[in-house]
Design an enzyme around this catalytic site. Structure first.
Site, PDB file in Angstrom:
ATOM      1  N   ASP A 158       0.860  -1.189   0.000  1.00 44.68           N
ATOM      2  CA  ASP A 158       0.000   0.000   0.000  1.00 44.68           C
ATOM      3  C   ASP A 158       0.892   1.235   0.000  1.00 44.68           C
ATOM      4  O   ASP A 158       1.694   1.436   0.905  1.00 44.68           O
ATOM      5  CB  ASP A 158      -0.880  -0.045   1.261  1.00 44.68           C
ATOM      6  CG  ASP A 158      -1.882   1.096   1.317  1.00 44.68           C
ATOM      7  OD1 ASP A 158      -1.785   2.029   0.496  1.00 44.68           O
ATOM      8  OD2 ASP A 158      -2.753   1.048   2.207  1.00 44.68           O
ATOM      9  N   ASP A 195      -3.326   2.634  -5.653  1.00 43.96           N
ATOM     10  CA  ASP A 195      -2.170   2.644  -4.759  1.00 43.96           C
ATOM     11  C   ASP A 195      -1.933   1.349  -4.020  1.00 43.96           C
ATOM     12  O   ASP A 195      -1.032   1.259  -3.201  1.00 43.96           O
ATOM     13  CB  ASP A 195      -2.303   3.804  -3.762  1.00 43.96           C
ATOM     14  CG  ASP A 195      -3.536   3.665  -2.894  1.00 43.96           C
ATOM     15  OD1 ASP A 195      -4.535   3.089  -3.369  1.00 43.96           O
ATOM     16  OD2 ASP A 195      -3.498   4.111  -1.740  1.00 43.96           O
ATOM     17  N   GLU A 196      -2.722   0.321  -4.285  1.00 42.02           N
ATOM     18  CA  GLU A 196      -2.548  -0.924  -3.544  1.00 42.02           C
ATOM     19  C   GLU A 196      -2.521  -2.115  -4.491  1.00 42.02           C
ATOM     20  O   GLU A 196      -3.113  -2.070  -5.557  1.00 42.02           O
ATOM     21  CB  GLU A 196      -3.725  -1.142  -2.575  1.00 42.02           C
ATOM     22  CG  GLU A 196      -3.904  -0.019  -1.572  1.00 42.02           C
ATOM     23  CD  GLU A 196      -5.089  -0.250  -0.627  1.00 42.02           C
ATOM     24  OE1 GLU A 196      -5.524  -1.411  -0.480  1.00 42.02           O
ATOM     25  OE2 GLU A 196      -5.564   0.738  -0.051  1.00 42.02           O
TER      26      GLU A 196
HETATM   27 MG   LIG Z   1      -2.568   3.988   0.282  1.00 44.76          MG
END
Ligand SMILES: [Mg+2]
Length: 423
Positions: free
Chosen positions: A11, A107-108
């Site tokens: 993350d 973002d992950e």
């Molecule tokens: Mg994040």
């Protein structure tokens, strides 16, 4: 249990804000947020840097409220192209370790290392540390990584300690670290599920795991059982494959849609128009919240004989407007279906496809009236704000008034859950 998988969840910390700080290091020294529509009092905070966080600013709050907490706050408009680029580069780093890389938002991502040759040289934790270091060296961003035998606990691990940290959730420690946490910390437990669970005396993830599967089914239906599996570490869903070609193409969201099985069969054009507006409003609002425009509209219809079909059409130009979405959807319906009492419609869906960032330049058509378009965009943005503040039914279209269905709160009741789980 030597058959256990080894799954990482990575993350990127404060993704949008970190990218902005990377591109412009001066921003590191002042409290800064990335927020929708900085000119606008009611824009919201999408991401914040550490200094803004220290002022108590939270993601999702209104920019005016954030400014009250921190008068010298810098606000940067989101640059989705840039984030997309970072996102793609991050995925390419993950692909060095496995082809099973499944993005979860920009973002992950999950990375399945099971059987990967790297594990003959390094432990899973060392691999996670190496990814963390590579991300920092090559992208200048920090990540937090969770390591576990299932996707749910790996995701939990990446939330557990941040920024720039690795957390291993093993069969030996999951009861201490996962089970002691509130149910809300589990993937897919939202506010309303949390409230229902608390009412039933289920506060922690451990309480959830120790509850009866049948009890949870009664409480939350099918999702109750799924959550029970999640809490106990029984999730076996796979990490999907991502290849070099699709690494950037499948950015986060491809389309935004909404469908509903109507409380009663739809038997007239007016019924269809009304429901299409209600669904379209929520699609349009989500599209605008995400900063997108759509180029194609798709509808799905299933009638009471359970026959179903899907039709789509490319728009003359990409739009952010609910009005355009619904007008196109309704035209598709009219061209493809003849409704009557005997040929009623049971369920209806509308989807905005071919999404692009809303601030992308696009070609106007000769027939477009740019002033009218801008006015409509302003109007719809104002309505979004009212709805955010006073509820979805605070502003309604005339077409949706005076029917039992018109009180449905489409957006809140029909949340689209993350890919793969409740599909
Ligand atoms: Mg994040």
């Amino acid at each position: 249990m030597n058959m256990d998988r080894i799954i990482l969840h990575s993350d990127m910390n404060c993704f949008y804000a970190s990218v902005e700080c990377m591109e412009n290091p001066d921003l590191r020294r002042i409290p800064m947020v990335v927020g929708g529509d900085p000119e606008n009092r009611h824009g919201i905070v999408l991401a914040k840097n550490q200094l803004a966080k220290n002022c108590g600013i939270q993601t999702g709050e209104a920019l005016w409220a954030a400014r009250e907490k921190c008068p010298n706050l810098a606000v940067k408009a989101p640059d989705y192209h840039r984030y997309m680029d970072y996102s793609r580069r991050a995925r390419k780093i993950y692909l060095r370790y496995s082809d099973r890389v499944e993005p979860f938002g920009p973002d992950e991502a999950w990375i399945d290392l099971t059987g990967s040759p790297v594990l003959s040289r390094m432990t899973p934790r060392q691999t996670a540390d190496q990814i963390r270091k590579t991300m920092s060296d090559e992208l200048g961003l920090t990540v937090s990584v969770g390591v576990s035998w299932n996707k749910i606990f790996a995701k939990f691990g990446s939330d557990y300690k941040k920024p720039d940290a690795v957390t291993e959730v093993t069969r030996n420690n999951y009861r201490q670290i996962v089970w002691s946490r509130p149910v809300r910390d589990l993937l897919c437990v939202g506010r309303s599920t949390q409230a229902k669970l608390c009412e039933a005396g289920i506060y922690t993830i451990g309480d959830l795991a120790r509850s009866g599967r049948g009890e949870l089914r009664r409480l939350l239906g099918k999702n109750g059982e799924i959550l029970w599996c999640f809490a106990g570490g029984f999730d076996v869903s796979e990490v999907k494959k991502l290849n070099e070609k699709t690494v950037g193409a499948d950015y986060d969201i491809k389309s935004i849609g909404n469908s509903l099985t109507a409380p009663r069969d739809l038997v007239s054009d007016h019924d269809v128009k009304m429901l299409m507006y209600m669904l379209g409003e929520s699609v349009g609002m989500r599209m605008r919240e995400g900063g997108f425009r759509c180029g194609t509209v798709e509808i799905h219809i299933r009638d009471k004989e359970l026959r179903s079909f899907t039709r789509q059409r490319k728009l003359a130009r990409p739009t952010v407007l609910t009005e355009d979405l619904v007008r196109c959807g309704y035209a598709l319906y009219k061209e493809n279906y003849r409704i009557s009492e005997t040929a009623g419609i049971r369920s209806l869906g509308i989807r905005a496809c071919a999404l692009s960032p809303a601030d992308d330049p696009f070609q106007l058509c000769l027939t477009d009236d740019p002033i009218r378009m801008e006015r409509s965009e302003t109007l719809e943005a104002e309505v979004d704000k009212l709805r955010r503040r006073f509820g979805n039914n605070s502003v309604r279209r005339a077409v949706t008034l005076g029917d039992s269905m018109s009180g449905l709160n489409i957006k809140a009741d029909h949340v689209v859950h993350p890919v793969g789980y409740f599909a």
